[in-house]
Design an enzyme around this catalytic site. Structure first.
Site, PDB file in Angstrom:
ATOM      1  N   ASN A 193       0.846  -1.197   0.000  1.00  0.00           N
ATOM      2  CA  ASN A 193       0.000   0.000   0.000  1.00  0.00           C
ATOM      3  C   ASN A 193       0.881   1.246   0.000  1.00  0.00           C
ATOM      4  O   ASN A 193       2.101   1.146   0.008  1.00  0.00           O
ATOM      5  CB  ASN A 193      -0.972  -0.026   1.190  1.00  0.00           C
ATOM      6  CG  ASN A 193      -0.231  -0.040   2.508  1.00  0.00           C
ATOM      7  OD1 ASN A 193       0.522   0.866   2.822  1.00  0.00           O
ATOM      8  ND2 ASN A 193      -0.427  -1.110   3.276  1.00  0.00           N
TER       9      ASN A 193
ATOM     10  N   ASP B 266      -4.367  -5.920   5.070  1.00  0.00           N
ATOM     11  CA  ASP B 266      -5.413  -6.744   5.664  1.00  0.00           C
ATOM     12  C   ASP B 266      -5.356  -8.183   5.148  1.00  0.00           C
ATOM     13  O   ASP B 266      -5.739  -9.109   5.842  1.00  0.00           O
ATOM     14  CB  ASP B 266      -6.786  -6.147   5.349  1.00  0.00           C
ATOM     15  CG  ASP B 266      -7.008  -4.842   6.107  1.00  0.00           C
ATOM     16  OD1 ASP B 266      -6.693  -4.820   7.316  1.00  0.00           O
ATOM     17  OD2 ASP B 266      -7.457  -3.851   5.506  1.00  0.00           O
TER      18      ASP B 266
ATOM     19  N   PRO C  78      -3.297 -11.455  10.522  1.00  0.00           N
ATOM     20  CA  PRO C  78      -3.657 -11.208  11.926  1.00  0.00           C
ATOM     21  C   PRO C  78      -3.796  -9.712  12.154  1.00  0.00           C
ATOM     22  O   PRO C  78      -3.091  -8.916  11.524  1.00  0.00           O
ATOM     23  CB  PRO C  78      -2.452 -11.749  12.702  1.00  0.00           C
ATOM     24  CG  PRO C  78      -1.325 -11.773  11.717  1.00  0.00           C
ATOM     25  CD  PRO C  78      -1.957 -12.002  10.376  1.00  0.00           C
TER      26      PRO C  78
ATOM     27  N   LYS D 295     -14.157   1.726  15.565  1.00  0.00           N
ATOM     28  CA  LYS D 295     -12.907   0.943  15.492  1.00  0.00           C
ATOM     29  C   LYS D 295     -12.243   0.843  16.862  1.00  0.00           C
ATOM     30  O   LYS D 295     -11.676  -0.178  17.221  1.00  0.00           O
ATOM     31  CB  LYS D 295     -11.962   1.628  14.486  1.00  0.00           C
ATOM     32  CG  LYS D 295     -10.986   0.701  13.824  1.00  0.00           C
ATOM     33  CD  LYS D 295     -10.267   1.376  12.669  1.00  0.00           C
ATOM     34  CE  LYS D 295     -10.988   1.190  11.343  1.00  0.00           C
ATOM     35  NZ  LYS D 295     -10.236   1.751  10.208  1.00  0.00           N
TER      36      LYS D 295
HETATM   37  N1  CTP Z   1      -3.909  -2.805  12.303  1.00  0.00           N
HETATM   38  C1  CTP Z   1      -3.162  -3.844  12.784  1.00  0.00           C
HETATM   39  N2  CTP Z   1      -3.166  -5.045  12.124  1.00  0.00           N
HETATM   40  C2  CTP Z   1      -3.913  -5.216  11.008  1.00  0.00           C
HETATM   41  C3  CTP Z   1      -4.687  -4.153  10.514  1.00  0.00           C
HETATM   42  C4  CTP Z   1      -4.654  -2.954  11.173  1.00  0.00           C
HETATM   43  O1  CTP Z   1      -2.494  -3.681  13.799  1.00  0.00           O
HETATM   44  N3  CTP Z   1      -3.885  -6.387  10.400  1.00  0.00           N
HETATM   45  C5  CTP Z   1      -3.903  -1.538  13.057  1.00  0.00           C
HETATM   46  C6  CTP Z   1      -3.282  -0.371  12.348  1.00  0.00           C
HETATM   47  O2  CTP Z   1      -1.892  -0.261  12.623  1.00  0.00           O
HETATM   48  C7  CTP Z   1      -4.071   0.787  12.912  1.00  0.00           C
HETATM   49  C8  CTP Z   1      -5.439   0.208  13.172  1.00  0.00           C
HETATM   50  O3  CTP Z   1      -5.236  -1.193  13.258  1.00  0.00           O
HETATM   51  O4  CTP Z   1      -3.548   1.214  14.154  1.00  0.00           O
HETATM   52  C9  CTP Z   1      -6.496   0.485  12.177  1.00  0.00           C
HETATM   53  O5  CTP Z   1      -6.059   0.211  10.874  1.00  0.00           O
HETATM   54  P1  CTP Z   1      -7.055   0.323   9.643  1.00  0.00           P
HETATM   55  O6  CTP Z   1      -6.357  -0.183   8.436  1.00  0.00           O
HETATM   56  O7  CTP Z   1      -7.654   1.687   9.597  1.00  0.00           O
HETATM   57  O8  CTP Z   1      -8.176  -0.659  10.145  1.00  0.00           O
HETATM   58  P2  CTP Z   1      -8.787  -1.926   9.524  1.00  0.00           P
HETATM   59  O9  CTP Z   1      -8.910  -2.918  10.616  1.00  0.00           O
HETATM   60  O10 CTP Z   1      -8.022  -2.354   8.348  1.00  0.00           O
HETATM   61  O11 CTP Z   1     -10.235  -1.425   9.184  1.00  0.00           O
HETATM   62  P3  CTP Z   1     -10.894  -1.067   7.763  1.00  0.00           P
HETATM   63  O12 CTP Z   1      -9.943  -1.511   6.703  1.00  0.00           O
HETATM   64  O13 CTP Z   1     -12.147  -1.801   7.808  1.00  0.00           O
HETATM   65  O14 CTP Z   1     -11.097   0.424   7.819  1.00  0.00           O
END
Ligand code: CTP
Length: 415
Positions: free
Chosen positions: A222, A290, A318, A351
């Site tokens: 990304n 993700d 994870p 979140k």
């Molecule tokens: N995060 C993490 N591990 C993952 C995904 C996210 O630790 N596998 C953490 C990121 O470092 C950040 C927070 O979770 O502090 C939110 O990340 P974000 O990408 O906004 O959240 P997502 O869970 O991916 O939610 P979405 O994509 O549905 O917005």
């Protein structure tokens, strides 16, 4: 470091002691003053003459050679400096420091000092990894002593692993971080309690993207540049914290005084985060992928000429933040970031609950305000906590970092 900064350098007995000569030279080059103390073992590897010549100061070796003992010369020596550096810190010295043994000049000074202490370990890999040494290091860190991570590589004893003395330049960078002006000073919202307010605390930061391999030459990634996470790590170190920065693949310099662990994938990032625990505060800034390729190929995937596209099945990675929130060693303050393009605060609030974080720093990555956040230099954030939302003006990423560390230092001070 400013001209006139005073360092008390304690040199333990190990082969790496010769590197302390280079350290003396580097400190002098930057205008600092050094007074050297040699342990009995240290004196077997470098001579007082060498250190006296390089430091242009008398070198001390025993408790009994301090002329003004009537005026408690050893106490004075331990207080005159503004930073005490132990380099190399042998397993023996670390053990004595951890238990408060004062059986010689060096250990007596370390017990008597009221100044910050930086220990730079060097020893055989088995000695470093021994549970006794690891216990001592954990104790020292809890006591507020900054213990650097030793380097990994071939050692003088012929073995390989962590235990090598970090290069003098890296030690110098850690020394500079003690003297760097607090980036929070001069901020419009600077609070005195935030000044060095994280001294003795361990702050864990994740930053950057992750790369998820599809085959040996291709990966899923990304646009995260890591700039915001690196700025936060730098601000935490400048506020006096010991900082572990777990970084995905980025092209950024390690901020001074920060211990950096480089990783590629989300699973590697989780393992590095777990290995770095316990931490008082964790700030998860990384844009973790993700999904990863469900079956990454060991060989480069080839076109077979049929025009058919290979399927790319994904598996979920994870969630590092959520895993940490449920962990036995959950940090006292757990801060997540949320990159959102719409309903920024609502999504961030949801979140925060879903992931079990204490705070979520929501950033608007829609680009709506004419700024490109991913890879850009500025950020507009909203800090979502249990008690409400604080929205900050758009500002450069280092200022966002300073403002966030300021809030964190206040939270820790009030806890
Ligand atoms: N995060 C993490 N591990 C993952 C995904 C996210 O630790 N596998 C953490 C990121 O470092 C950040 C927070 O979770 O502090 C939110 O990340 P974000 O990408 O906004 O959240 P997502 O869970 O991916 O939610 P979405 O994509 O549905 O917005």
């Amino acid at each position: 470091m400013d001209a006139g900064n005073k360092i008390l350098l304690i040199i333990g007995g190990g082969i790496a002691a010769y590197k302390s000569c280079e350290l003396v030279r580097l400190i002098r080059k930057e205008g600092g003053e050094v007074t050297c103390v040699l342990t009995e073992g240290g004196a077997k590897f470098v001579t007082p003459m060498t250190l006296a010549a390089l430091s242009e100061n008398p070198v001390h070796t025993t408790l009994w050679d301090l002329k003004n003992e009537a005026e408690m010369g050893h106490i004075q020596l331990s207080r005159e400096a503004d930073l005490v550096v132990v380099c190399p810190a042998t397993a023996d010295l670390l053990a004595k420091m951890a238990t408060g043994v004062a059986d010689g000049l060096a250990t007596t000074l370390l017990l008597a000092t009221d100044k910050p202490v930086l220990a730079v370990p060097a020893m055989n890999v088995k000695m470093w990894e021994h549970p006794a040494t690891q216990r001592n290091v954990a104790q020292l860190r809890e006591d507020g002593i900054r213990v650097m991570q030793p380097d990994e590589g071939p050692m003088a004893c012929g073995e390989f692993g962590p235990g090598r003395l970090p290069e003098p330049e890296a030690v110098m960078a850690a020394i500079r971080s003690f003297h760097a002006p607090d980036p929070l000073a001069g901020q419009p919202d600077f609070a005195p309690e935030a000044h060095r307010g994280l001294y003795g605390k361990h702050v864990l930061v994740t930053a950057g993207p992750t790369h998820e391999p599809i085959d040996p030459v291709r990966y899923i990634a990304n646009r995260s540049s890591g700039k915001q996470g690196f700025a936060i790590a730098a601000a935490a170190a400048a506020a006096g914290a010991r900082v572990t920065l777990v970084a995905g693949p980025v092209q950024l310099e390690t901020p001074p005084g920060v211990d950096r662990v480089d990783v590629e994938s989300a699973r590697e990032m989780l393992a590095a985060v777990e290995a770095a625990l316990p931490a008082d505060i964790a700030i998860m800034v990384a844009a973790v992928a993700d999904w990863r390729a469900a079956d990454a190929s060991g060989q480069k995937i080839k076109k077979d000429g049929s025009g058919e596209v290979p399927p790319l099945a994904l598996a979920e990675n994870p969630d590092i933040l959520a895993t940490l929130a449920k962990s036995q060693s959950r940090p006292r303050l757990l801060v997540g970031f949320a990159a959102e393009t719409e309903h920024v605060v609502d999504h961030a609030t949801a979140k925060r609950e879903r992931k079990g974080a204490d705070w979520i720093v929501a950033n608007d990555v829609s680009g709506a305000k004419g700024q490109s956040v991913m890879g850009g230099d500025a950020n507009t954030v909203h800090i979502v906590t249990a008690s409400g939302v604080e929205s900050l003006e758009p500002m450069p990423k280092p200022r966002v970092a300073a403002a966030l560390i300021d809030r964190i230092a206040k939270e820790i001070a009030n806890a």
